[in-house]
Design a protein around this motif. Structure first.
Motif, PDB file in Angstrom:
ATOM      1  N   PRO A 216       0.660  -1.395   0.144  1.00 58.24           N
ATOM      2  CA  PRO A 216       0.219   0.083  -0.024  1.00 58.24           C
ATOM      3  C   PRO A 216       0.667   1.292   0.172  1.00 58.24           C
ATOM      4  O   PRO A 216       0.504   2.302  -0.403  1.00 58.24           O
ATOM      5  N   HIS A 217       1.655   1.494   0.768  1.00 56.26           N
ATOM      6  CA  HIS A 217       2.676   2.530   0.998  1.00 56.26           C
ATOM      7  C   HIS A 217       3.202   3.034  -0.374  1.00 56.26           C
ATOM      8  O   HIS A 217       3.306   4.040  -0.937  1.00 56.26           O
ATOM      9  N   ALA A 218       4.007   1.662  -1.088  1.00 57.53           N
ATOM     10  CA  ALA A 218       4.866   2.033  -2.361  1.00 57.53           C
ATOM     11  C   ALA A 218       3.807   2.219  -3.378  1.00 57.53           C
ATOM     12  O   ALA A 218       4.317   2.872  -4.529  1.00 57.53           O
ATOM     13  N   TYR A 219       2.563   1.266  -2.852  1.00 56.60           N
ATOM     14  CA  TYR A 219       1.522   1.891  -4.640  1.00 56.60           C
ATOM     15  C   TYR A 219       1.477   3.737  -4.760  1.00 56.60           C
ATOM     16  O   TYR A 219       1.507   3.705  -5.523  1.00 56.60           O
ATOM     17  N   ARG A 220       0.916   3.736  -3.167  1.00 52.44           N
ATOM     18  CA  ARG A 220       0.741   5.717  -3.533  1.00 52.44           C
ATOM     19  C   ARG A 220       2.177   6.580  -3.706  1.00 52.44           C
ATOM     20  O   ARG A 220       1.803   7.191  -4.398  1.00 52.44           O
ATOM     21  N   GLU A 221       3.315   5.777  -3.474  1.00 50.38           N
ATOM     22  CA  GLU A 221       4.442   6.789  -3.521  1.00 50.38           C
ATOM     23  C   GLU A 221       5.195   6.553  -5.244  1.00 50.38           C
ATOM     24  O   GLU A 221       5.543   6.884  -5.745  1.00 50.38           O
ATOM     25  N   PHE A 222       4.798   5.200  -5.990  1.00 44.42           N
ATOM     26  CA  PHE A 222       5.807   4.602  -6.763  1.00 44.42           C
ATOM     27  C   PHE A 222       4.542   5.102  -8.041  1.00 44.42           C
ATOM     28  O   PHE A 222       4.979   4.932  -9.474  1.00 44.42           O
ATOM     29  N   SER A 223       3.572   4.756  -7.610  1.00 40.81           N
ATOM     30  CA  SER A 223       2.252   4.999  -8.906  1.00 40.81           C
ATOM     31  C   SER A 223       1.203   5.869  -8.355  1.00 40.81           C
ATOM     32  O   SER A 223       0.779   6.093  -9.535  1.00 40.81           O
ATOM     33  N   LEU A 224       0.800   5.738  -7.759  1.00 32.03           N
ATOM     34  CA  LEU A 224      -0.072   6.408  -7.243  1.00 32.03           C
ATOM     35  C   LEU A 224      -0.383   7.743  -7.867  1.00 32.03           C
ATOM     36  O   LEU A 224      -1.066   8.458  -8.755  1.00 32.03           O
ATOM     37  N   ALA A 225       1.083   8.607  -7.234  1.00 32.00           N
ATOM     38  CA  ALA A 225       1.359   9.995  -7.454  1.00 32.00           C
ATOM     39  C   ALA A 225       1.626  10.376  -8.852  1.00 32.00           C
ATOM     40  O   ALA A 225       1.450  11.415  -9.050  1.00 32.00           O
ATOM     41  N   TYR A 226       1.887   9.197  -9.256  1.00 33.43           N
ATOM     42  CA  TYR A 226       2.844   9.539 -10.949  1.00 33.43           C
ATOM     43  C   TYR A 226       1.659   9.662 -11.966  1.00 33.43           C
ATOM     44  O   TYR A 226       1.705  10.925 -12.658  1.00 33.43           O
ATOM     45  N   MET A 227       0.767   8.690 -11.636  1.00 33.80           N
ATOM     46  CA  MET A 227      -0.497   8.680 -12.343  1.00 33.80           C
ATOM     47  C   MET A 227      -1.387  10.060 -11.370  1.00 33.80           C
ATOM     48  O   MET A 227      -2.578  10.863 -13.530  1.00 33.80           O
ATOM     49  N   GLN A 228      -1.500  10.938 -10.230  1.00 30.74           N
ATOM     50  CA  GLN A 228      -2.044  11.889 -10.310  1.00 30.74           C
ATOM     51  C   GLN A 228      -1.355  12.855 -11.176  1.00 30.74           C
ATOM     52  O   GLN A 228      -1.811  14.105 -11.576  1.00 30.74           O
ATOM     53  N   ARG A 229      -0.228  12.681 -10.889  1.00 28.83           N
ATOM     54  CA  ARG A 229       1.027  14.001 -12.048  1.00 28.83           C
ATOM     55  C   ARG A 229       0.515  14.338 -13.521  1.00 28.83           C
ATOM     56  O   ARG A 229       0.609  15.067 -14.436  1.00 28.83           O
ATOM     57  N   VAL A 230       0.307  12.938 -13.709  1.00 29.79           N
ATOM     58  CA  VAL A 230      -0.006  12.759 -15.696  1.00 29.79           C
ATOM     59  C   VAL A 230      -1.304  13.644 -15.632  1.00 29.79           C
ATOM     60  O   VAL A 230      -1.792  14.190 -15.820  1.00 29.79           O
ATOM     61  N   ILE A 231      -2.510  12.121 -14.814  1.00 32.99           N
ATOM     62  CA  ILE A 231      -3.532  13.920 -14.579  1.00 32.99           C
ATOM     63  C   ILE A 231      -3.590  14.721 -14.964  1.00 32.99           C
ATOM     64  O   ILE A 231      -4.436  15.981 -15.263  1.00 32.99           O
ATOM     65  N   ALA A 232      -2.986  15.682 -13.628  1.00 28.73           N
ATOM     66  CA  ALA A 232      -2.682  16.901 -13.652  1.00 28.73           C
ATOM     67  C   ALA A 232      -2.265  18.075 -14.726  1.00 28.73           C
ATOM     68  O   ALA A 232      -2.999  18.847 -15.133  1.00 28.73           O
TER      69      ALA A 232
END
Length: 355
Positions: A216-232
């Protein structure tokens, strides 16, 4: 260009009422269709098929000619982006995609740069424009990319993997290097999707195929955060219409609320998540896409119809559902079962709305 004559898919993504639940299928243009296999044979190999805008257009339209689907999806591959970064994509017979130059050395990682999609990925952008013209505003066109993390998995491993040993070694031992790869790749994905939108894509999906392998921690740091950056960074409007964004993390059902909060319009569900519970968890925040088990299509037309009704009944008479599989359609699927699926979704979802 005007809005598609059948805009049911787009309205569902925006959680607006629709007469029925729209359907498209991940990997809907693929080896289960004999006409696709014939076009691929003419192309010579998979990569040649991807790199021909004319043939990519041809196979994109094939499932629409056979089934009453509510959206087309660009025929391409998620690994075109790292290929354009110079990693040397090739397909070994019977072994899937491989890279000649996987990212293992620090100097190679530091040298990584985002490719200009109008140069290195021109063939994809040309395919989007050609498909959009060929559709003639009949149904919407979906563009797509792999997520930064999923692309990084292939870029570091050099191929698919059962344990992602090289990638996860880097994640824990040298997270700075992985963050560098992900940052450059996020920029590349953002530019790539924006180029697809400019060329005519009316919705886009981010495929996070391997995000579910993380803690869960790694997902938020290494996957989710970068998808959020793309969407933004995406251009969310085309011809005055909003361009919806779908995020699909395979194995990501436990992070549904987190995914729904990153700015996407819809969240794709794999078949391991209960869609009724998912809807209760996210409410009206996002639309949901899914989530029939692709293996259900190995059954009979009657069993396929029963499983489709089960998914539709679980979601209920609410706006914001796009019917899809929980992952890509198998090459071993009988097309007649796809016919049964699409027809059942159309008829049963209409009945739910009336009833």
């Amino acid at each position: 260009m005007s809005r598609p004559r059948n805009d049911t898919f787009l309205r569902a993504l925006m959680r607006q009422p629709t007469d029925y639940t729209p359907t498209w299928l991940m990997r809907q243009a693929g080896r289960y269709l004999p006409e696709y296999c014939e076009t691929r044979r003419r192309a010579g190999n998979f990569l040649a098929l991807c790199k021909s805008p004319q043939l990519a257009c041809e196979v994109t339209l094939q499932p629409l000619a056979r089934f009453p689907l509510d959206a087309a999806i660009l025929f391409s591959d998620i690994l075109t982006v790292p290929d354009a970064m110079g990693l040397g994509l090739y397909f070994a017979e019977g072994e899937g995609p491989r890279f000649e130059r996987p990212l293992r050395e620090e100097w190679a990682i530091r040298d990584l740069s985002a490719p200009d999609p109008h140069d290195k990925l021109r063939y994809v952008i040309d395919a989007v424009a050609e498909i959009r013209r060929a559709l003639d505003n009949s149904v919407p066109l979906i563009g797509f990319s792999g997520s930064p993390f999923t692309l990084a998995c292939y870029m570091v491993e050099g191929s698919g993997s059962s344990d992602y040993r090289h990638l996860k070694s880097m994640l824990y031992a040298r997270p700075d290097l992985l963050h560098h790869i992900l940052g450059v790749t996020a920029d590349a994905v953002t530019q790539y999707l924006n180029a697809q939108i400019e060329a005519g894509a009316q919705a886009v999906q981010i495929f996070d195929t391997w995000g579910g392998t993380l803690t869960p921690h790694a997902y938020r740091e290494f996957s989710l955060a970068y998808m959020q950056r793309v969407i933004a960074g995406l251009k969310r409007e085309q011809d005055g219409e909003r361009v919806p964004v779908i995020v699909f993390t395979k194995g990501g059902g436990q992070w549904l609320e987190d995914i729904a909060a990153i700015g996407c319009d819809a969240v794709g569900l794999d078949w391991t998540t209960d869609i009724a519970q998912a809807r209760a968890r996210v409410g009206a925040k996002v639309a949901l896409q899914g989530n029939l088990d692709p293996s259900a299509l190995f059954g009979t037309p009657e069993s396929v119809s029963a499983e489709a009704r089960r998914v539709l009944d679980a979601f209920g008479n609410h706006p914001g559902h796009v019917f899809n599989l929980g992952h890509g359609i198998s090459q071993f699927t009988d097309p007649e079962n796809v016919t049964a699926l699409v027809e059942t979704v159309r008829s049963h979802s209409r009945a739910i709305r009336v009833g």
